[in-house]
Design a protein around this motif. Sequence first.
Motif, PDB file in Angstrom:
ATOM      1  N   ASP A  89       0.815  -1.201   0.000  1.00 41.09           N
ATOM      2  CA  ASP A  89       0.000   0.000   0.000  1.00 41.09           C
ATOM      3  C   ASP A  89       0.856   1.262   0.000  1.00 41.09           C
ATOM      4  OD1 ASP A  89      -2.375  -1.311  -0.128  1.00 41.09           O
ATOM      5  OD2 ASP A  89      -2.769  -1.256   2.031  1.00 41.09           O
ATOM      6  N   ARG A  90       2.127   1.125   0.446  1.00 42.23           N
ATOM      7  CA  ARG A  90       2.993   2.305   0.516  1.00 42.23           C
ATOM      8  C   ARG A  90       3.682   2.581  -0.821  1.00 42.23           C
ATOM      9  NH1 ARG A  90       3.904  -0.334   5.451  1.00 42.23           N
ATOM     10  NH2 ARG A  90       5.787  -1.312   4.669  1.00 42.23           N
ATOM     11  N   HIS A  91       3.583   1.640  -1.777  1.00 39.44           N
ATOM     12  CA  HIS A  91       4.045   1.860  -3.147  1.00 39.44           C
ATOM     13  C   HIS A  91       5.513   2.248  -3.219  1.00 39.44           C
ATOM     14  CE1 HIS A  91      -0.098   1.664  -4.459  1.00 39.44           C
ATOM     15  NE2 HIS A  91      -0.411   2.572  -3.584  1.00 39.44           N
ATOM     16  N   GLY A  92       6.414   1.551  -2.561  1.00 36.43           N
ATOM     17  CA  GLY A  92       7.818   1.912  -2.666  1.00 36.43           C
ATOM     18  C   GLY A  92       8.749   0.732  -2.539  1.00 36.43           C
ATOM     19  N   LEU A  93       9.803   0.713  -3.383  1.00 36.71           N
ATOM     20  CA  LEU A  93      10.834  -0.307  -3.250  1.00 36.71           C
ATOM     21  C   LEU A  93      11.564  -0.176  -1.920  1.00 36.71           C
ATOM     22  CD1 LEU A  93      12.184  -0.089  -6.907  1.00 36.71           C
ATOM     23  CD2 LEU A  93      11.221  -2.142  -5.871  1.00 36.71           C
ATOM     24  N   MET A 133      14.930  -5.893 -19.934  1.00 32.08           N
ATOM     25  CA  MET A 133      14.528  -7.017 -19.094  1.00 32.08           C
ATOM     26  C   MET A 133      15.160  -6.909 -17.717  1.00 32.08           C
ATOM     27  SD  MET A 133      14.962 -11.124 -19.873  1.00 32.08           S
ATOM     28  CE  MET A 133      13.591 -11.247 -21.001  1.00 32.08           C
ATOM     29  N   ILE A 134      14.344  -7.145 -16.691  1.00 30.73           N
ATOM     30  CA  ILE A 134      14.799  -7.192 -15.295  1.00 30.73           C
ATOM     31  C   ILE A 134      14.534  -8.599 -14.783  1.00 30.73           C
ATOM     32  CG2 ILE A 134      14.469  -6.269 -12.969  1.00 30.73           C
ATOM     33  CD1 ILE A 134      13.349  -3.719 -14.351  1.00 30.73           C
ATOM     34  N   LEU A 135      15.564  -9.250 -14.272  1.00 30.84           N
ATOM     35  CA  LEU A 135      15.449 -10.631 -13.800  1.00 30.84           C
ATOM     36  C   LEU A 135      15.780 -10.702 -12.315  1.00 30.84           C
ATOM     37  CD1 LEU A 135      17.286 -12.345 -16.800  1.00 30.84           C
ATOM     38  CD2 LEU A 135      14.817 -12.259 -16.395  1.00 30.84           C
ATOM     39  N   VAL A 136      14.925 -11.385 -11.563  1.00 32.05           N
ATOM     40  CA  VAL A 136      15.124 -11.547 -10.118  1.00 32.05           C
ATOM     41  C   VAL A 136      15.244 -13.036  -9.817  1.00 32.05           C
ATOM     42  CG1 VAL A 136      14.199 -11.085  -7.823  1.00 32.05           C
ATOM     43  CG2 VAL A 136      13.770  -9.470  -9.676  1.00 32.05           C
ATOM     44  N   LEU A 191       9.100  -7.608  -7.284  1.00 36.26           N
ATOM     45  CA  LEU A 191       8.592  -7.206  -8.591  1.00 36.26           C
ATOM     46  C   LEU A 191       7.271  -6.447  -8.484  1.00 36.26           C
ATOM     47  CD1 LEU A 191       9.460 -10.271 -10.852  1.00 36.26           C
ATOM     48  CD2 LEU A 191      10.597  -8.059 -10.719  1.00 36.26           C
ATOM     49  N   HIS A 192       6.415  -6.863  -7.553  1.00 31.81           N
ATOM     50  CA  HIS A 192       5.147  -6.145  -7.405  1.00 31.81           C
ATOM     51  C   HIS A 192       5.348  -4.766  -6.785  1.00 31.81           C
ATOM     52  CE1 HIS A 192       3.381 -10.089  -8.275  1.00 31.81           C
ATOM     53  NE2 HIS A 192       2.301  -9.409  -8.612  1.00 31.81           N
ATOM     54  N   ALA A 193       6.340  -4.636  -5.915  1.00 30.20           N
ATOM     55  CA  ALA A 193       6.663  -3.303  -5.394  1.00 30.20           C
ATOM     56  C   ALA A 193       7.161  -2.410  -6.520  1.00 30.20           C
ATOM     57  CB  ALA A 193       7.709  -3.414  -4.288  1.00 30.20           C
ATOM     58  N   HIS A 227       9.447  -3.259 -25.079  1.00 34.38           N
ATOM     59  CA  HIS A 227       8.683  -3.481 -23.852  1.00 34.38           C
ATOM     60  C   HIS A 227       9.630  -3.629 -22.661  1.00 34.38           C
ATOM     61  CE1 HIS A 227       6.170  -4.993 -27.171  1.00 34.38           C
ATOM     62  NE2 HIS A 227       5.140  -4.571 -26.456  1.00 34.38           N
ATOM     63  N   LEU A 228       9.153  -3.248 -21.489  1.00 36.32           N
ATOM     64  CA  LEU A 228       9.882  -3.531 -20.250  1.00 36.32           C
ATOM     65  C   LEU A 228       9.313  -4.823 -19.671  1.00 36.32           C
ATOM     66  CD1 LEU A 228      11.980  -2.521 -18.154  1.00 36.32           C
ATOM     67  CD2 LEU A 228      10.062  -1.561 -16.873  1.00 36.32           C
ATOM     68  N   VAL A 229      10.156  -5.831 -19.521  1.00 33.62           N
ATOM     69  CA  VAL A 229       9.738  -7.150 -19.057  1.00 33.62           C
ATOM     70  C   VAL A 229      10.439  -7.463 -17.738  1.00 33.62           C
ATOM     71  CG1 VAL A 229       9.626  -9.619 -19.573  1.00 33.62           C
ATOM     72  CG2 VAL A 229       9.391  -7.945 -21.415  1.00 33.62           C
ATOM     73  N   MET A 230       9.644  -7.847 -16.744  1.00 36.56           N
ATOM     74  CA  MET A 230      10.190  -8.263 -15.458  1.00 36.56           C
ATOM     75  C   MET A 230       9.808  -9.715 -15.212  1.00 36.56           C
ATOM     76  SD  MET A 230       9.024  -5.023 -13.106  1.00 36.56           S
ATOM     77  CE  MET A 230       8.871  -3.391 -13.806  1.00 36.56           C
ATOM     78  N   SER A 231      10.738 -10.490 -14.663  1.00 36.24           N
ATOM     79  CA  SER A 231      10.416 -11.885 -14.388  1.00 36.24           C
ATOM     80  C   SER A 231      11.358 -12.437 -13.333  1.00 36.24           C
ATOM     81  CB  SER A 231      10.504 -12.726 -15.670  1.00 36.24           C
ATOM     82  OG  SER A 231       9.985 -14.032 -15.430  1.00 36.24           O
ATOM     83  N   THR A 232      11.051 -13.669 -12.892  1.00 37.55           N
ATOM     84  CA  THR A 232      11.899 -14.369 -11.925  1.00 37.55           C
ATOM     85  C   THR A 232      12.497 -15.599 -12.589  1.00 37.55           C
ATOM     86  OG1 THR A 232      10.167 -15.837 -11.031  1.00 37.55           O
ATOM     87  CG2 THR A 232      10.363 -13.631 -10.068  1.00 37.55           C
ATOM     88  N   VAL A 233      13.688 -15.963 -12.128  1.00 34.01           N
ATOM     89  CA  VAL A 233      14.397 -17.148 -12.606  1.00 34.01           C
ATOM     90  C   VAL A 233      14.965 -17.863 -11.389  1.00 34.01           C
ATOM     91  CG1 VAL A 233      16.296 -18.013 -14.034  1.00 34.01           C
ATOM     92  CG2 VAL A 233      15.014 -15.989 -14.761  1.00 34.01           C
ATOM     93  N   HIS A 234      14.809 -19.175 -11.335  1.00 30.58           N
ATOM     94  CA  HIS A 234      15.388 -19.924 -10.229  1.00 30.58           C
ATOM     95  C   HIS A 234      16.876 -20.135 -10.494  1.00 30.58           C
ATOM     96  CE1 HIS A 234      12.055 -20.876  -7.588  1.00 30.58           C
ATOM     97  NE2 HIS A 234      11.300 -21.033  -8.646  1.00 30.58           N
TER      98      HIS A 234
END
Length: 496
Positions: free
Chosen positions: A237-241, A264-267, A279-281, A357-364
């Motif tokens: 709810d505070r909308h901040g990293l 691309m941003i990968l976490v 990523l949601h933040a 496009h800006l793409v964000m995702s996760t990788v194990h």
Amino acid sequence: MTEPLSLEDIDVALVEGAADTRWWVDRKCLPLKKSDSRRYVAGYADYDPFVHQEAEDRLGDRVFFRHCSEESFASVLEHLKRAGTQLRTATTDAALKLVVENSEGEVLQDIDAIGGLDDAPVVKLLNTLIVTSLAREVSDIHIETYEAGIEVKYRIHGQLYPATDPLEASIGPRLVSRIKVISDLNISERRVPQDGRFKLVYQGRKIDFRVSIIPAAYGENAVIRVLDNRKSLQSLDRHGLEDIGLEGESLRMIRKAVHAPYGMILVSGPTGSGKSTTLHAAISEINSGHDKIVTIEDPVEYQIPGVMQIPVNEDKGLTFSVGLRSLLRHDPDKILVGEIRDQETARIALQLALTGHLVMSTVHANDARDVLFRLENIGLDRNALFTAVKCIVSQRLIRLLCEHCKVREAGEAAEQAEYIAAGCAQCADTGYSGRTIICEVIEVTDELRAQLSGSPNSREVLAASISPDNNLRASAVRLLRAGLTSRSEIDRVTLS
């Protein structure tokens, strides 16, 4: 004489209901298990003959009183609350509803009515485990079968703790069968692993559960993943990293990548390391309303106003790759892909990042330097990867010391002092309360891209790009120096 009091001394069956608990607490005493055929009651107040008589009338037995300290009484009472004893008899009134899909969409059914009530005690046991897990912020419920009996454990902040006393071995098959029934799995199949899911409505909110069942030496074991986003929604709810624990140079690099128009941003990180929260933040921070933001997730963990969110449904054929191809017709600007699991999803995500496009995702992956190596291994072109990727994050969650009971180690100078976990009623004797992110970040600059393109070993180049002050260990040590966590905790989470 004051005697010590512990949770193991209490006759829990006599304080299961909320009304029962209040009755005993109002009289400043608790019933103990029988010892040498005698019934004991422990309290911290001065002896009161009227309370003594009331206790004997309530228990229908002769009662002997023991005196305990007020502190140990409070500690045991807190344990009882955390263990969910007040929820046990209230479970039937907890209004757990199972969400069932049919041709008309989702309908709600009383969970107790699913599969009948042939084994009411096991139905009540599972309901209680679920309700208590939601109250205690549990991420996983583990049901483990051994020769001596069944152990049920909760994973809380990354660590396992007993959820109940050991159960009789005969309960195991019945409990697993109950889980299969509500997960729509094959109850007659006990020789191969099964994966399923179910969704409940509790206190007005929908909560997803992921189920994995696997046969072991003494019977089937089960793990239920609890995907309850209530606490995380409050933090977003505070909308901040910054509000999720990112700071300093790591925050600067991630924020720069998040505000880029494309790439691309990968976490990376293990299950339960907070990747989705990060990523949601980031999505919440850039959700200005001027860009079309679309997510495809399994499941949708955080509901963000103004963002188009698509839940994966593999049973119906809606996979990450199918969803990605379809959402292109919705003209997105920013895209969040819950996880890159296969070559097709990775290929489409990479193509999107290369085409504006800006793409964000996760990788194990174990750490940031392994991320590109893993994507190369599943068949992506390395030069295209180096061009598209803006930022790679590897993160973990580390437990924070309980402020009520942390203890400074003796003999340390004030500026070098480290704290250790002690344990108290406030933290259920774990010594820790809450978690925060530690991370390492690789910013893929033009200079780094040139080095990667000219080297056959991308992993070594990426490793060299991580500053000694900006890796996982360094991030954890900063918390240690600030007195926020312990040496044993950073050794558990990071490599020395």
